[in-house]
Every structure is written in C-alpha cells, then in structure tokens.
Design a protein around this motif. Structure first.
Motif, mmCIF file in Angstrom:
data_model
loop_
_atom_site.group_PDB
_atom_site.id
_atom_site.type_symbol
_atom_site.label_atom_id
_atom_site.label_comp_id
_atom_site.label_asym_id
_atom_site.label_seq_id
_atom_site.Cartn_x
_atom_site.Cartn_y
_atom_site.Cartn_z
ATOM 1 N N GLY A 116 -29.389 -29.235 -11.262
ATOM 2 C CA GLY A 116 -30.154 -29.934 -12.278
ATOM 3 C C GLY A 116 -30.950 -29.012 -13.183
ATOM 4 O O GLY A 116 -31.602 -29.457 -14.121
ATOM 5 N N GLY A 117 -30.922 -27.702 -12.881
ATOM 6 C CA GLY A 117 -31.568 -26.737 -13.762
ATOM 7 C C GLY A 117 -33.021 -26.454 -13.482
ATOM 8 O O GLY A 117 -33.664 -25.719 -14.242
ATOM 9 N N LYS A 118 -33.567 -27.000 -12.395
ATOM 10 C CA LYS A 118 -34.968 -26.750 -12.082
ATOM 11 C C LYS A 118 -35.098 -25.477 -11.255
ATOM 12 O O LYS A 118 -34.394 -25.293 -10.263
ATOM 13 N N PRO A 119 -36.022 -24.570 -11.620
ATOM 14 C CA PRO A 119 -36.199 -23.346 -10.833
ATOM 15 C C PRO A 119 -36.575 -23.667 -9.395
ATOM 16 O O PRO A 119 -37.323 -24.616 -9.122
ATOM 17 N N ILE A 120 -36.058 -22.877 -8.478
ATOM 18 C CA ILE A 120 -36.396 -23.032 -7.068
ATOM 19 C C ILE A 120 -37.829 -22.572 -6.851
ATOM 20 O O ILE A 120 -38.199 -21.452 -7.205
ATOM 21 N N ASP A 121 -38.636 -23.441 -6.290
ATOM 22 C CA ASP A 121 -40.026 -23.113 -5.988
ATOM 23 C C ASP A 121 -40.189 -22.893 -4.493
ATOM 24 O O ASP A 121 -39.423 -23.410 -3.677
ATOM 25 N N GLY A 122 -41.193 -22.156 -4.128
ATOM 26 C CA GLY A 122 -41.545 -22.011 -2.730
ATOM 27 C C GLY A 122 -40.625 -21.137 -1.920
ATOM 28 O O GLY A 122 -40.587 -21.249 -0.681
ATOM 29 N N ASN A 123 -39.878 -20.261 -2.565
ATOM 30 C CA ASN A 123 -39.056 -19.332 -1.787
ATOM 31 C C ASN A 123 -39.963 -18.370 -1.019
ATOM 32 O O ASN A 123 -41.125 -18.148 -1.378
ATOM 33 N N ASP A 124 -39.427 -17.800 0.024
ATOM 34 C CA ASP A 124 -40.185 -16.871 0.856
ATOM 35 C C ASP A 124 -40.078 -15.464 0.257
ATOM 36 O O ASP A 124 -38.999 -14.873 0.219
ATOM 37 N N ALA A 125 -41.210 -14.930 -0.203
ATOM 38 C CA ALA A 125 -41.207 -13.598 -0.820
ATOM 39 C C ALA A 125 -40.748 -12.517 0.148
ATOM 40 O O ALA A 125 -40.287 -11.447 -0.277
ATOM 41 N N ASN A 126 -40.847 -12.789 1.446
ATOM 42 C CA ASN A 126 -40.438 -11.796 2.438
ATOM 43 C C ASN A 126 -38.925 -11.672 2.582
ATOM 44 O O ASN A 126 -38.451 -10.767 3.273
ATOM 45 N N ASP A 127 -38.187 -12.572 1.939
ATOM 46 C CA ASP A 127 -36.731 -12.507 2.042
ATOM 47 C C ASP A 127 -36.178 -11.174 1.545
ATOM 48 O O ASP A 127 -35.246 -10.618 2.137
ATOM 49 N N ALA A 128 -36.725 -10.676 0.429
ATOM 50 C CA ALA A 128 -36.150 -9.469 -0.176
ATOM 51 C C ALA A 128 -37.217 -8.487 -0.660
ATOM 52 O O ALA A 128 -36.902 -7.576 -1.427
ATOM 53 N N SER A 129 -38.456 -8.675 -0.218
ATOM 54 C CA SER A 129 -39.510 -7.756 -0.653
ATOM 55 C C SER A 129 -40.545 -7.571 0.447
ATOM 56 O O SER A 129 -40.599 -8.346 1.418
ATOM 57 N N THR A 130 -41.370 -6.554 0.250
ATOM 58 C CA THR A 130 -42.424 -6.239 1.210
ATOM 59 C C THR A 130 -43.698 -5.933 0.429
ATOM 60 O O THR A 130 -43.631 -5.493 -0.723
ATOM 61 N N PRO A 131 -44.874 -6.158 1.016
ATOM 62 C CA PRO A 131 -46.115 -5.943 0.265
ATOM 63 C C PRO A 131 -46.303 -4.484 -0.152
ATOM 64 O O PRO A 131 -45.871 -3.545 0.518
ATOM 65 N N ASP A 132 -46.963 -4.325 -1.301
ATOM 66 C CA ASP A 132 -47.294 -3.003 -1.840
ATOM 67 C C ASP A 132 -48.751 -3.034 -2.291
ATOM 68 O O ASP A 132 -49.293 -4.105 -2.595
ATOM 69 N N ASP A 133 -49.409 -1.888 -2.343
ATOM 70 C CA ASP A 133 -50.807 -1.853 -2.751
ATOM 71 C C ASP A 133 -51.137 -0.477 -3.329
ATOM 72 O O ASP A 133 -50.309 0.447 -3.281
ATOM 73 N N PRO A 134 -52.334 -0.300 -3.919
ATOM 74 C CA PRO A 134 -52.681 0.992 -4.516
ATOM 75 C C PRO A 134 -52.630 2.155 -3.537
ATOM 76 O O PRO A 134 -52.255 3.272 -3.924
ATOM 77 N N GLN A 135 -52.966 1.924 -2.284
ATOM 78 C CA GLN A 135 -52.946 3.009 -1.307
ATOM 79 C C GLN A 135 -51.532 3.538 -1.091
ATOM 80 O O GLN A 135 -51.316 4.749 -0.937
#
Length: 555
Positions: free
Chosen positions: A175-194
């Motif tokens: 229907g063309g609606k963007p998928i919401d609420g995907n799990d960010a951990n599926d393909a990424s990991t946290p990053d920070d200034p340190q």
C-alpha cells in the motif's frame, strides 16, 4: 553498491515550496561568431586563490595525481553509518538500508585508514567523515550482509535487492506506507562520541596528528537534516536543530581531544531547504507546509536553521573550523545517468552557475529565490560565527559529465570559486580521463601534464554576458605569467573575443591551450599587441591563455 545522490529532494516539501519550471531559452543558431568584449586588469581585485577549491570526492590515486587534486573527501550517506571497528557501512536509502562489509578494491567504499593511505600516497589531503547519526553498521557472524527491513521479518515489500541480498526490502509495506517500528538492532549498533574519539586516536597513531602530516580535516556527518529520509531505519524522526547543534559540539570535542590540531568541517547540509529548516521542520513541512514549523517557532526563535547553528556553536567556543554546505542546481542540470540532456537543460546549466555568486540572479526553479551562495555563506559566518572562518562547498555537481556543456559549466564553477574567494570545494561524482569535465579540471591544474596550472592570485576579469562567454584571470607567481580562462558556453555559435589587458605587458605572446570536442590540445601561440588579445573561440569550448609579455618570452 553505488551511493545514489538525489538532487531533486524538493519532493519532501511537496506543497510547501513554490514549483516553477525553468524558463525556456532559445540558443543562437547563427554560425556567425558572437563578438565579445572582455576586460582584464592585472592590478585590480587581487586576492589569493585557495588551492583547496580544486578538490573532489573519492578520487583514485591515478586521478588525484594527474589532476594534482589538493583535497579528497570521503563522504556520502554510507559515511553516516560507517563502523570503523569492523570496516562496514550501511548504505541507507541509497541501497535497501543494507549493512555491508566494505570492498577494499572500490575507492567509493573507503571511509577509514585505507582511504587516508591512498589519498596521502597520491599527494592529496583527505577529508574523513565522522558519523553523528548515533548508530553504525553491523555485520553477521561471518561478515555477511544484514538488512534493516528484512522481508522475512517485516513481510513483503514492493521493492527488494534482487541483485544482492534478496532479503533486503526497501522499507515500504503493502500500500506504499513506510514500515514503522523496525528494530534498529537488526543491522546497526550504537555509536557515540567516545567511540569516534577512539577512531581519531587510532588514525593519529598510524598517520600522526594533523600538525604532523596526519588527517587534518574531519567532516561531521553528512546532510543531517535528511537523516529521517536517508537513514529512517535508525532515525525515523527528523533531526531537531538542537540535536544537530549539540552533536556537532560533542563530536568536535571528541575529535579534538584525540587531535587538538584537527580541523572540523560542518554542518555539511544538503541544499536550500536544509539551510533554513531543520530536519524536523522539513519532515513536518512535507505534510503541513512551511507555516508555523515547530523548530523555527520554538528552538531557533524564528532564526533560520543554519545561522542559528552558527550562533550556538559560537556560544560554545569554537567547535567548527570550516563552515560547509552542499549545493546541487535544481533545474535538471545534474543527472546521475550522465547522458545527453535537452537544449533547455543545457542553457539552464549555462546560467545557473550564477547561483554561486550573483545577487541579481533569482533562481527560476522551485527555489524561487536569490541564492548567491558564496556571499551568503561568508555573510553568515561573519555575522553569526567568527569573521573570516573558512567556507567550503563539499558537495556540488553541475551535471553533463560526458558532455562539453558540462565541461564549460565545470570550468565556470572553478573560475567562480577562485574569483569569489571560496576556501574549499570538493566535486561529487565520478571523474575519469575520458570525460570532458575531467579535462576542465586538468586545464586549471595540469594542462601540460607537467604541473603547469592556472594562477594563484585572482585578478579582475569580466565579460559582458557571462551566460554566453565568461572569463577568469589570475597571476602565476613562479613566472609572473597572466593566466586567462575564457569559456564560450554557447551551444552552437563561435565567439570572437577582444580582450583588453590592463596593467600588464601591452604586447607579447600568449601560449594557448584549448578544450573543445572533448580534446585538450595546445594550439599555436597567439600574439597580442597594444594591450589587446584577439581570439576565435569555438562553441562549447574552454581556452587557456598564458601571457608572459614580449620581454619574458623570446622565440
């Protein structure tokens, strides 16, 4: 996988910005040469030309060496999610939000130590991008590709990577609606200034610090006001002005803690709306229009986004050393295919370089405003930050890479950068020796193959109609030559130029080099006398004259 650059991002503000087509313009079809008067004054408007305006993005060692490229940037959307610890990137919207291992053989995928080593070996200075997105790529146990919008996990999607990781969808539901609420951990990991501070420390350990031959320039992320589009898998809400302001301060401090002499380049914003509205406001405007945008009304207290950022950074000390923006013309000039385009687009390309400098040129596209980008940037840093701060355009492309019309535009852009006093510029997009735009660079940087170049001290040069014929002049220190670039932008009409020379030897010989029909050739020397140089210029050509005066050039 290519990182696709999308120049027509005004679609995200549909209904909020005025749309208008480029005005049609008819080229002169006469074969009769156009008479052109050009004036050069070697004593007027003198100022240094920064060599860093001749930079590019992701240049190969061969290209960097042949064009004597001074600065090479590693940027783009993948740089926002580059994980230096595992040498992996997430391509974001450019390629199905996939996290992939970097291909060591592809220069366009180099964001880490390999990029620095290749760039420095070719004699150029690298610009390394530091992510601020907050999440970076991760890979599977055997370094396999991971998808942010797995079809197995989130269901069928209208488009997927049929040529690579087949489980990677485009993040759009039926229907063309963007998928919401995907799990960010599926393909990424946290990053920070340190973590990024540790990355800079690692670069310092290998290459030395900025003051000792190491990496000098660090760009803070890439187009943060578009994170909600290009990286909506991990940042679905548009970035508030306050988020970008505070992240630049935090990441700048992290970089400079590891290398106190490093130069920070920011905010790397994408284009006209990204100068005036935060990502949050751009996302809001797509549905509600630009009236009463929340960040403008609240966080920035009515100030445009980028000037507000500069004011916040000044209040925090001096976190940014180079004020940088991106710019792509919006009249159809830039197209990734690189193929032929219409006469209307070619004529728009001829005149839209005025967006860089002309306070009397109102952009006729959906921008519908005077841009005059270089004076605008200078005014903003002088008003809201520290006067004299370096300014840079770290992504631009006027298109037509395989066309002579693209070469005349590129030559015009390089001339404008020098005349207007820009400090750093890096062109986005592929360059190889077969392309006319490559040869336009070469005319300025290494026209004879032995390092001869356009001068480093800009002097006054003007033509009566820069949309048809433009001119740029500079003095060269090593031999005191006057170098003059004359660009005939006309699509099918030659020009007869009469160049009036002021405060220079009234007679002598002009060494002549010309780019026409995608060939860069040395022509017979031209003689000039009584302070006037006369020359015939083919349609769609760039001609370089090197004038030394009669007493400096004996045949």
């Amino acid at each position: 996988m290519p990182r696709r650059k999308r120049p027509y991002l005004h679609t995200l503000l549909t209904g909020a910005l005025l749309m208008s087509g480029a005005a049609a313009c008819t080229a002169a079809n006469s074969g009769t040469p156009l008479p052109v008067a050009i004036s050069v004054d070697a004593a007027a408007d003198r100022h240094p030309i920064s060599p860093l305006i001749y930079g590019i993005n992701f240049g190969t060692p061969a290209v960097l060496q042949d064009l004597r490229v001074p600065v090479n940037r590693s940027g783009g959307n993948s740089a926002s999610a580059y994980n230096w610890r595992i040498d992996a990137r997430n391509a974001g919207k450019d390629w199905y939000f996939e996290s992939v291992a970097v291909n060591p053989a592809d220069i366009n995928e180099q964001f880490g130590e390999r990029f620095v080593a290749l760039t420095q070996a070719a004699g150029a200075t690298p610009i390394v991008t530091i992510p601020m997105l907050g999440r970076v790529a991760k890979l599977g146990p055997a370094r396999e590709t991971l998808a942010s919008f797995s079809i197995a996990k989130y269901g069928p999607q209208p488009n997927r990577d049929v040529n690579g990781h087949a489980d990677a969808g485009n993040g759009v539901a039926a229907g063309g609606k963007p998928i919401d609420g995907n799990d960010a951990n599926d393909a990424s990991t946290p990053d920070d200034p340190q973590n990024e501070q540790a990355r800079v420390a690692d670069l310092v350990k290998r290459f030395g610090g900025a003051s000792g031959g190491g990496v000098r320039y660090y760009a803070l992320d890439n187009e943060p006001s578009l994170w909600h589009i290009n990286h909506r898998d991990v940042h679905p809400t548009g970035a508030h002005a306050s988020e970008v302001a505070s992240k630049v301060i935090a990441y700048s401090r992290a970089v400079k803690s590891a290398d106190p002499h490093a130069q920070i380049v920011a905010p790397e914003e994408w284009g006209w709306p990204g100068y005036f509205y935060s990502g949050f406001d751009q996302q809001y405007a797509a549905d509600h229009g630009l009236d009463h945008t929340p960040d403008r009304a609240g966080e920035t207290q009515g100030m445009p986004y980028v000037p507000w950022l500069l004011a916040q950074w000044k209040a925090a000390g001096h976190p940014v050393d180079v004020f940088s923006l991106h710019f792509y013309p919006q009249g159809g000039e830039y197209a990734e295919s690189g193929g032929a385009d219409s006469q209307a687009v070619a004529l728009m390309r001829n005149r839209s370089t005025r967006d860089l400098w002309d306070p009397n040129y109102k952009d006729p596209t959906w921008i519908n405003s005077v841009v005059a980008l270089i004076p605008l940037m200078r005014r903003w840093v002088d008003t809201y930050y520290y006067p004299g701060t370096l300014i840079g355009i770290t992504e631009y492309n006027w298109g037509g890479g395989t066309l002579m019309n693209g070469a005349t535009a590129q030559a015009d852009v390089l001339g404008i950068f020098g005349r207007e006093g820009l400090d750093i510029a890096t062109r986005w997009g592929t360059l190889d020796p077969s392309m006319p735009v490559y040869k336009a660079f070469k005319l300025y940087r290494n026209y004879d193959g032995n390092g001869a170049a356009f001068g480093a001290t800009s002097v006054a040069a003007s033509a009566n109609d820069p949309d048809t014929v433009s001119a740029f002049a500079a003095l060269r220190e090593r031999d005191h030559a006057l170098t003059l670039v004359v660009i005939n932008k006309q699509l099918d009409r030659p020009a007869d130029a009469a160049v009036a020379l002021g405060h220079f030897a009234p007679s002598g010989v002009a060494e002549t080099w010309q780019l026409a029909d995608n060939r860069l050739l040395r022509l017979p020397n031209a003689r000039y006398r009584d302070g006037t140089l006369r020359a015939s210029l083919p349609a769609q050509s760039v001609t370089l004259f090197v004038l030394r005066g009669a007493e400096a050039h004996q045949e």
